[in-house]
Write a protein that holds these residues in place. Structure first.
Motif, PDB file in Angstrom:
ATOM      1  N   LEU A 199      54.767  42.336  67.501  1.00  0.00           N
ATOM      2  CA  LEU A 199      56.002  42.112  66.759  1.00  0.00           C
ATOM      3  C   LEU A 199      57.172  41.825  67.699  1.00  0.00           C
ATOM      4  O   LEU A 199      57.446  42.580  68.630  1.00  0.00           O
ATOM      5  CB  LEU A 199      56.307  43.341  65.902  1.00  0.00           C
ATOM      6  CG  LEU A 199      57.192  43.156  64.688  1.00  0.00           C
ATOM      7  CD1 LEU A 199      56.590  42.144  63.714  1.00  0.00           C
ATOM      8  CD2 LEU A 199      57.370  44.483  63.963  1.00  0.00           C
ATOM      9  N   GLY A 200      57.813  40.705  67.480  1.00  0.00           N
ATOM     10  CA  GLY A 200      58.999  40.352  68.235  1.00  0.00           C
ATOM     11  C   GLY A 200      58.742  39.703  69.581  1.00  0.00           C
ATOM     12  O   GLY A 200      59.684  39.338  70.276  1.00  0.00           O
ATOM     13  N   LYS A 201      57.480  39.543  69.942  1.00  0.00           N
ATOM     14  CA  LYS A 201      57.177  38.918  71.223  1.00  0.00           C
ATOM     15  C   LYS A 201      57.213  37.406  71.086  1.00  0.00           C
ATOM     16  O   LYS A 201      56.772  36.851  70.089  1.00  0.00           O
ATOM     17  CB  LYS A 201      55.802  39.364  71.727  1.00  0.00           C
ATOM     18  CG  LYS A 201      55.747  40.844  72.070  1.00  0.00           C
ATOM     19  CD  LYS A 201      54.377  41.244  72.559  1.00  0.00           C
ATOM     20  CE  LYS A 201      54.337  42.742  72.854  1.00  0.00           C
ATOM     21  NZ  LYS A 201      52.974  43.166  73.225  1.00  0.00           N
ATOM     22  N   SER A 202      57.712  36.769  72.117  1.00  0.00           N
ATOM     23  CA  SER A 202      57.756  35.304  72.124  1.00  0.00           C
ATOM     24  C   SER A 202      56.360  34.753  72.403  1.00  0.00           C
ATOM     25  O   SER A 202      55.506  35.465  72.963  1.00  0.00           O
ATOM     26  CB  SER A 202      58.730  34.812  73.195  1.00  0.00           C
ATOM     27  OG  SER A 202      58.182  35.047  74.475  1.00  0.00           O
ATOM     28  N   PRO A 203      56.127  33.498  72.085  1.00  0.00           N
ATOM     29  CA  PRO A 203      54.829  32.894  72.415  1.00  0.00           C
ATOM     30  C   PRO A 203      54.527  32.971  73.914  1.00  0.00           C
ATOM     31  O   PRO A 203      53.376  33.191  74.308  1.00  0.00           O
ATOM     32  CB  PRO A 203      54.977  31.439  71.951  1.00  0.00           C
ATOM     33  CG  PRO A 203      56.006  31.490  70.873  1.00  0.00           C
ATOM     34  CD  PRO A 203      56.946  32.592  71.283  1.00  0.00           C
ATOM     35  N   GLU A 204      55.547  32.824  74.729  1.00  0.00           N
ATOM     36  CA  GLU A 204      55.346  32.896  76.175  1.00  0.00           C
ATOM     37  C   GLU A 204      54.878  34.286  76.599  1.00  0.00           C
ATOM     38  O   GLU A 204      53.994  34.426  77.452  1.00  0.00           O
ATOM     39  CB  GLU A 204      56.641  32.529  76.930  1.00  0.00           C
ATOM     40  CG  GLU A 204      57.072  31.088  76.749  1.00  0.00           C
ATOM     41  CD  GLU A 204      57.785  30.810  75.418  1.00  0.00           C
ATOM     42  OE1 GLU A 204      58.274  31.757  74.751  1.00  0.00           O
ATOM     43  OE2 GLU A 204      57.818  29.633  75.027  1.00  0.00           O
ATOM     44  N   GLU A 205      55.492  35.330  76.006  1.00  0.00           N
ATOM     45  CA  GLU A 205      55.074  36.696  76.317  1.00  0.00           C
ATOM     46  C   GLU A 205      53.633  36.934  75.898  1.00  0.00           C
ATOM     47  O   GLU A 205      52.859  37.572  76.632  1.00  0.00           O
ATOM     48  CB  GLU A 205      55.975  37.709  75.598  1.00  0.00           C
ATOM     49  CG  GLU A 205      57.379  37.813  76.138  1.00  0.00           C
ATOM     50  CD  GLU A 205      58.238  38.722  75.283  1.00  0.00           C
ATOM     51  OE1 GLU A 205      58.541  39.840  75.747  1.00  0.00           O
ATOM     52  OE2 GLU A 205      58.578  38.321  74.149  1.00  0.00           O
ATOM     53  N   LEU A 206      53.275  36.429  74.742  1.00  0.00           N
ATOM     54  CA  LEU A 206      51.906  36.592  74.257  1.00  0.00           C
ATOM     55  C   LEU A 206      50.913  35.900  75.173  1.00  0.00           C
ATOM     56  O   LEU A 206      49.844  36.448  75.483  1.00  0.00           O
ATOM     57  CB  LEU A 206      51.776  36.067  72.827  1.00  0.00           C
ATOM     58  CG  LEU A 206      52.552  36.840  71.767  1.00  0.00           C
ATOM     59  CD1 LEU A 206      52.506  36.106  70.426  1.00  0.00           C
ATOM     60  CD2 LEU A 206      52.005  38.250  71.621  1.00  0.00           C
ATOM     61  N   ILE A 207      51.260  34.716  75.650  1.00  0.00           N
ATOM     62  CA  ILE A 207      50.386  33.979  76.566  1.00  0.00           C
ATOM     63  C   ILE A 207      50.225  34.747  77.872  1.00  0.00           C
ATOM     64  O   ILE A 207      49.108  34.890  78.393  1.00  0.00           O
ATOM     65  CB  ILE A 207      50.922  32.552  76.806  1.00  0.00           C
ATOM     66  CG1 ILE A 207      50.777  31.719  75.525  1.00  0.00           C
ATOM     67  CG2 ILE A 207      50.219  31.883  77.981  1.00  0.00           C
ATOM     68  CD1 ILE A 207      51.500  30.388  75.552  1.00  0.00           C
TER      69      ILE A 207
END
Length: 176
Positions: free
Chosen positions: A155-163
Motif C-alpha cells: 500500500l502506497g508504494k510506487s512502482p519503482e519501489e515495488l520493482i
C-alpha cells in the motif's frame, strides 16, 4: 430419486416463470441484450452502451430490490463502474450492496472491491488499509485473502519501489 427430482425441478421452474412479472422479464431481456452487444464489440466498447447498461442494472435494482437478480446486477454495476474508472459511483454501489444485501454470497468480494476502490480509484490509502484489514478479519480463508495481504504490504508504494523490492528478493533468493 430421479422420479421426484424431475417433477420438483419442473415445478420450481414453473413457479419462477409465473412469479416473474412481464416487466421483470422484459428488463432482464434488455440487460442481456446490452451485455451481449458489449461482449460482441471490439476492444473498445461504446461508452453510451456502457452507460446504458449501468443505468439498466441500477434501474432493475431500484425497481425490484427483492428480486433474486438484484444483488447480481448490483455487483455487476460495481464492476462496470470500476471498469469505466468511476470510483465514486462504484463506492456508492458497493456501500449499497453491503447495506441492502448483507447476506449475499458476493459480500466478501464486495468488501475487497471497496478496499481496492479506496486504494486505486479514490486514492484514500487510510480507508483502503482499514477495509483490507476488515476483509482479512472477516474472511481470513477467502481466496482473495492473499491478495488483500499483498495489497496491505504494498500500500502506497510506487512502482519503482515495488520493482526494487522484487529485484532485491530475487537477488537474495539467487544468493541462497
Amino acid at each position: 430419486m430421479k422420479r421426484t427430482f424431475l417433477p420438483l425441478a419442473v415445478g420450481m421452474l414453473m413457479i419462477f416463470a409465473f412469479s416473474c412479472k412481464p416487466g421483470i422479464k422484459k428488463e432482464i431481456a434488455g440487460i442481456e441484450i446490452l451485455e451481449k452487444d458489449l461482449t460482441d464489440q471490439a476492444a473498445r466498447p461504446d461508452p453510451e452502451k456502457l452507460a446504458s447498461l449501468l443505468d439498466a442494472y441500477t434501474a432493475f435494482v431500484d425497481n425490484h430490490p427483492a428480486d433474486s437478480m438484484a444483488p447480481l446486477y448490483l455487483y455487476k454495476a460495481i464492476n462496470l463502474s470500476m471498469g469505466v474508472n468511476n470510483g465514486a459511483k462504484a463506492m456508492q454501489l458497493t456501500d449499497r450492496m453491503l447495506n441492502e444485501y448483507p447476506k449475499d454470497s458476493r459480500i466478501p468480494e464486495a468488501i475487497f472491491l471497496k478496499a481496492y476502490i479506496y486504494e486505486n480509484q479514490l486514492s484514500n490509502l487510510g480507508l483502503a488499509l482499514k477495509t483490507y484489514q476488515d476483509f482479512l478479519s472477516r474472511f481470513p480463508e477467502h481466496e482473495l485473502a492473499d491478495d488483500a495481504q499483498a495489497a496491505i504490504d504494498n500500500l502506497g508504494k510506487s512502482p519503482e519501489e515495488l520493482i526494487r523490492e522484487f529485484e532485491a528478493r530475487a537477488a537474495a533468493q539467487a544468493g541462497n
